[in-house]
Design an enzyme around this catalytic site. Structure first.
Site, PDB file in Angstrom:
ATOM      1  N   GLY A 247     -24.668  33.040  -3.230  1.00 29.26           N
ATOM      2  CA  GLY A 247     -25.405  32.122  -4.010  1.00 29.26           C
ATOM      3  C   GLY A 247     -26.574  32.580  -4.964  1.00 29.26           C
ATOM      4  O   GLY A 247     -26.491  32.559  -5.931  1.00 29.26           O
TER       5      GLY A 247
ATOM      6  N   ASN B 227     -19.903  38.046  -1.420  1.00 28.67           N
ATOM      7  CA  ASN B 227     -19.771  38.205  -0.560  1.00 28.67           C
ATOM      8  C   ASN B 227     -19.132  37.241   0.389  1.00 28.67           C
ATOM      9  O   ASN B 227     -19.535  37.198   1.498  1.00 28.67           O
ATOM     10  CB  ASN B 227     -20.662  39.127   0.786  1.00 28.67           C
ATOM     11  CG  ASN B 227     -21.662  38.303   0.837  1.00 28.67           C
ATOM     12  OD1 ASN B 227     -22.702  37.369  -0.169  1.00 28.67           O
ATOM     13  ND2 ASN B 227     -22.648  38.040   1.828  1.00 28.67           N
ATOM     14  N   GLU B 228     -19.269  35.715  -0.240  1.00 29.84           N
ATOM     15  CA  GLU B 228     -18.391  34.498   0.057  1.00 29.84           C
ATOM     16  C   GLU B 228     -17.325  34.938   1.164  1.00 29.84           C
ATOM     17  O   GLU B 228     -17.223  34.261   2.318  1.00 29.84           O
ATOM     18  CB  GLU B 228     -17.876  33.498  -0.685  1.00 29.84           C
ATOM     19  CG  GLU B 228     -19.460  32.812  -1.395  1.00 29.84           C
ATOM     20  CD  GLU B 228     -19.697  33.626  -2.674  1.00 29.84           C
ATOM     21  OE1 GLU B 228     -20.740  32.904  -2.858  1.00 29.84           O
ATOM     22  OE2 GLU B 228     -19.538  34.507  -3.078  1.00 29.84           O
TER      23      GLU B 228
ATOM     24  N   LEU C 290     -26.685  30.226  -0.361  1.00 31.86           N
ATOM     25  CA  LEU C 290     -26.796  28.656   0.440  1.00 31.86           C
ATOM     26  C   LEU C 290     -27.572  28.749   2.014  1.00 31.86           C
ATOM     27  O   LEU C 290     -27.384  29.215   2.105  1.00 31.86           O
ATOM     28  CB  LEU C 290     -25.529  28.495   0.507  1.00 31.86           C
ATOM     29  CG  LEU C 290     -24.524  28.326  -0.649  1.00 31.86           C
ATOM     30  CD1 LEU C 290     -23.169  27.789  -0.525  1.00 31.86           C
ATOM     31  CD2 LEU C 290     -24.845  27.897  -1.770  1.00 31.86           C
TER      32      LEU C 290
END
Length: 258
Positions: free
Chosen positions: A108, A131-132, A63
């Site tokens: 993303g 890895n959010e 993102l």
């Protein structure tokens, strides 16, 4: 025709390339263009398969946090619905889909690769993963369930809770990708996988894909409002804003687009 992607057709295969340098960060425009491209390719009776790829080095950095971080909640909600719509379009398309991952694919970027039928990654000093959590973004429930279906519960729990990014060899070991090949062989390997899948009778192949994925995608759509509320609650929490703000500052200092 597109600002952020390119689409090339050869025989029955379309190659869709991210084209938003420097890191192919996912913003609203890119998501909408990918949705439109998938729809147009599905409507083309001559196209049976889609290879999603990029230039060597970065598949997609995920993102576009520099653009998304300042958004107020209504605008962020609109973007998130668009991103989820893109995932459903890519995961649910009757086309054969292969992700030819030519470089880094965190967050993303990894999500879109996971939506494809098959993932092949170029060997090299690249990292991939969801890895959010590591950057302060809570993991959406539908994405956690999708990751469990692909990785198995133990690998998914460890990788998602740690927000781990792994190199190609480990990605292959845990099942995040299906093959690792030399960069120069990446497209050949992707096209070979496409050919293998297109050799299966089309009606049976497409029906089986619906049987395998239809319930999960329908559940994702039905829970879209609740899942988005949970995502936004985490996104605008003080903890997440602090982590994301620091990340945006670092990216701005490096002059990166995401």
């Amino acid at each position: 025709m597109y600002e952020t992607i390119t689409v090339e057709r050869a025989a029955s295969i379309a190659t869709v390339r991210f084209n938003r340098p420097p890191v192919n960060a996912l913003n609203g425009t890119l998501c909408r263009e990918l949705i439109a491209a998938i729809g147009q390719l599905e409507a083309d009776p001559h196209i049976d398969a889609l290879v999603l790829t990029s230039a060597a080095g970065i598949f997609s950095a995920g993102l576009d946090v520099r653009a998304l971080y300042p958004l107020e909640q209504p605008a962020m909600r609109t973007f998130w619905f668009t991103f989820c719509k893109l995932f459903r379009a890519l995961a649910g398309t009757p086309l054969v889909t292969v992700a030819a991952i030519a470089g880094h694919a965190p967050a993303g970027g990894c999500v879109l690769a996971l939506a494809c039928d098959h993932r092949i990654m170029a060997d090299g000093p690249y990292r991939i993963g969801l890895n959010e959590v590591a950057v302060g973004i809570p993991m959406p429930r539908w994405l956690a369930h999708w990751a469990v279906a692909i990785l198995g519960r133990r690998h998914a729990e460890r990788m998602l809770q740690l927000g781990a990014l792994v190199e190609p060899a480990e990605a292959l070991y845990v099942g995040l990708v299906d093959a690792v090949v030399a960069q120069e062989s990446l497209m050949d390997a992707a096209l070979a996988e496409v050919a293998l899948r297109l050799d299966v009778p089309a009606v049976a192949r497409r029906g089986t894909k619906v049987a395998l994925r239809g319930d999960a995608l329908a559940a994702m759509e039905q829970a879209a409002e609740a899942d988005t509320d949970a995502l936004l609650h985490g996104w605008y929490s003080p903890e997440c804003r602090a982590v994301m703000g620091a990340l945006v500052s670092r990216l701005a200092g490096r002059g990166k687009g995401a």
